[in-house]
Design a protein around this motif. Structure first.
Motif, short mmCIF file in Angstrom:
data_model
loop_
_atom_site.label_atom_id
_atom_site.label_comp_id
_atom_site.label_asym_id
_atom_site.label_seq_id
_atom_site.Cartn_x
_atom_site.Cartn_y
_atom_site.Cartn_z
N GLY A 193 8.52 2.92 -0.38
CA GLY A 193 8.22 1.81 -1.27
C GLY A 193 8.98 0.57 -0.85
N PRO A 194 8.68 -0.56 -1.48
CA PRO A 194 9.34 -1.82 -1.11
C PRO A 194 10.86 -1.76 -1.21
CG PRO A 194 7.54 -2.20 -2.67
CD PRO A 194 7.70 -0.73 -2.55
N ALA A 195 11.37 -1.13 -2.27
CA ALA A 195 12.83 -1.10 -2.45
C ALA A 195 13.50 -0.33 -1.32
CB ALA A 195 13.16 -0.46 -3.80
N ALA A 196 12.87 0.76 -0.88
CA ALA A 196 13.46 1.57 0.19
C ALA A 196 13.48 0.79 1.50
CB ALA A 196 12.68 2.87 0.35
N VAL A 197 12.41 0.04 1.77
CA VAL A 197 12.37 -0.77 3.00
C VAL A 197 13.47 -1.84 2.96
CG1 VAL A 197 10.99 -2.36 4.39
CG2 VAL A 197 9.92 -0.33 3.41
N LEU A 198 13.65 -2.45 1.79
CA LEU A 198 14.70 -3.46 1.68
C LEU A 198 16.09 -2.85 1.89
CD1 LEU A 198 13.59 -5.78 -1.27
CD2 LEU A 198 13.38 -6.14 1.19
N ASP A 199 16.28 -1.65 1.38
CA ASP A 199 17.57 -0.97 1.60
C ASP A 199 17.83 -0.76 3.08
OD1 ASP A 199 18.83 -0.71 -0.77
OD2 ASP A 199 18.34 1.41 -1.10
N ILE A 200 16.78 -0.37 3.81
CA ILE A 200 16.92 -0.14 5.26
C ILE A 200 17.26 -1.46 5.96
CG2 ILE A 200 15.60 0.43 7.33
CD1 ILE A 200 14.08 2.48 5.54
N ALA A 239 0.84 -1.20 0.00
CA ALA A 239 0.00 0.00 0.00
C ALA A 239 0.87 1.25 0.00
CB ALA A 239 -0.91 0.00 1.22
N GLY A 240 1.93 1.24 0.80
CA GLY A 240 2.83 2.39 0.86
C GLY A 240 3.52 2.65 -0.45
N GLY A 241 3.85 1.57 -1.13
CA GLY A 241 4.56 1.71 -2.40
C GLY A 241 3.70 2.29 -3.49
N THR A 242 2.38 2.15 -3.34
CA THR A 242 1.53 2.65 -4.41
C THR A 242 0.85 3.96 -4.05
OG1 THR A 242 -0.22 1.24 -3.56
CG2 THR A 242 1.04 0.40 -5.42
N SER A 243 0.37 4.08 -2.79
CA SER A 243 -0.37 5.29 -2.46
C SER A 243 0.12 5.99 -1.21
CB SER A 243 -1.85 4.94 -2.25
OG SER A 243 -1.97 4.11 -1.11
N GLY A 244 0.81 5.27 -0.35
CA GLY A 244 1.24 5.87 0.91
C GLY A 244 0.09 6.07 1.87
N ALA A 245 -1.09 5.50 1.55
CA ALA A 245 -2.28 5.80 2.33
C ALA A 245 -2.34 5.09 3.67
CB ALA A 245 -3.52 5.42 1.52
N GLN A 246 -1.55 4.04 3.86
CA GLN A 246 -1.68 3.29 5.10
C GLN A 246 -0.48 3.46 6.02
OE1 GLN A 246 -3.03 -0.69 4.64
NE2 GLN A 246 -4.50 -0.15 3.07
#
Ligand SMILES: [Zn+2]
Length: 381
Positions: free
Chosen positions: A295-302, A283-290
């Motif tokens: 996005g998924p790539a940024a979370v994986l980087d973290i 949801a965050g990767g597409t709209s950030g609404a939740q």
């Protein structure tokens, strides 16, 4: 050495390089990095003294090379240095090998209306044959007003095989007055015949302290926050800027706390947690609404930065080497609950998941599998 062992060694070399130099996936953010940071003259570019010194020296040679390959991670000044080179070569009043920034030639380049300075960028992640044909046609004429026409090809590795072969012909038979600058993260991703015809200039990741001071001064963020984004940037000013300008730090903390809690989840609950996180990331990767603007790539980087630090902590490398220095105590404590080989496996699982995302696999499924695998490795003492 046979072909298989060569390619295996190359893959391993790249994986370990990613582990110790940077967690950032260059392909995911490089366009933002390169477009965001536009500097002007050699003297305005942060770091890269060796590259600058070399370029200033070759400019005064009687026979100057006509093609250059600038290599290094995104956001360290490759494109900006290409512009600085174009300005210095054509400046009407150069000073110590650098452009004045004020003359008619400099102003044209700075204003983006110099007819002899061209920058080619990938469209839809590719540089196609049509882009190169158009360039080749223009190069057959003498420079319009400058002494040198400078053509910059950003992310040259994005050239399709047809485009690369068409450009190779131009490199082999260069017209006088044309200077080519190719930028790339890794020369191994280019045709060897192109690489061999270029003068290679290497751009290094910037020291953490240099990036932190610059971000703190220019963006007005606290020294502590600047140090965190500098550490995570892997030495890229462009990437550090990207992280300092939005709610990245808050989101990072949330996702780090979650991954840190993962080993404590009972096996029976892990499936539910994996599903919940995967849905939120999607949801965050597409709209950030939740609640997740990452996005998924940024979370994986973290997460990669977390496991990298755990590995270093487990190997007793000292907190100065951590990317997440603000979590130093937690990292040291947690690392003792892992075997080194399982930490390395975890890091590469996340790296594999990042590659799966780049290949457009279903992000929710990729995350669900990854969380379960990381949980399983965390439990094997
Ligand atoms: Zn000038």
């Amino acid at each position: 050495m046979n072909a298989l062992s060569w390619s295996t060694r190359l893959l391993m070399k790249r994986q370990w390089k990613r582990l110790f130099l940077s967690t950032s996936n260059p392909c995911l953010s490089r366009r933002k990095c390169e477009k965001r940071v536009v500097k002007v003259r050699f003297s305005d570019i942060l770091g890269q003294e060796k590259a600058q010194r070399f370029l200033r020296q070759v400019m005064v040679r009687e026979k100057m090379p006509h093609a250059y390959l600038f290599t290094g991670i995104p956001g360290v000044g490759k494109r900006s240095t290409a512009q600085a080179l174009a300005m210095a070569l054509n400046c009407l009043s150069p000073q110590d090998g650098d452009a004045c920034g004020l003359c008619g030639s400099c102003r044209k380049i700075l204003g983006g209306n110099a007819p002899d300075f061209h920058v080619i960028r990938p469209g839809s992640n590719k540089i196609g044959i049509d882009q190169i044909r158009e360039v080749n046609h223009g190069l057959s004429f003498a420079p319009l007003s400058a002494q040198y026409r400078v053509l910059v090809i950003c992310q040259a590795e994005a050239m399709t095989p047809e485009a690369a072969n068409a450009f190779l012909k131009t490199l082999e038979e260069p017209s006088p007055g044309n200077i080519f600058v190719l930028t790339a993260t890794e020369p191994l991703d280019l045709l060897p015949t192109i690489v061999s015809r270029c003068q290679k200039v290497s751009f290094q990741p910037l020291p953490r302290g240099v990036v932190a001071n610059w971000i703190s001064e220019k963006k007005g963020v606290s020294q502590k926050e600047a140090d965190i984004v500098a550490g995570l940037s892997g030495g890229s000013i462009g990437r550090a800027l990207e992280m300092a300008e939005n709610e990245f730090l808050e989101n990072r903390e949330r996702w780090l706390e979650r991954i840190a809690e993962l080993p404590g989840f009972p096996r029976t609950e892990a499936q539910g947690v994996a599903f919940k996180w995967a849905e939120e990331i999607k949801a965050g990767g597409t709209s950030g609404a939740q609640g997740s603007s990452l996005g998924p790539a940024a979370v994986l980087d973290i997460w990669k930065s977390w496991y990298r630090d755990l590995l270093l902590a487990r190997a007793k490398m000292g907190e100065h080497s951590f990317m997440n220095r603000d979590f130093s105590q937690s990292l040291k404590k947690m690392s003792m609950g892992f075997k080194i080989k399982n930490l390395a496996k975890s890091f590469f699982l996340i790296d594999r998941a990042a590659m799966d995302l780049m290949e457009n696999r279903n992000s929710a499924l990729v995350f669900e599998h990854l969380v379960l695998e990381l949980r399983a490795l965390a439990g094997r003492l």
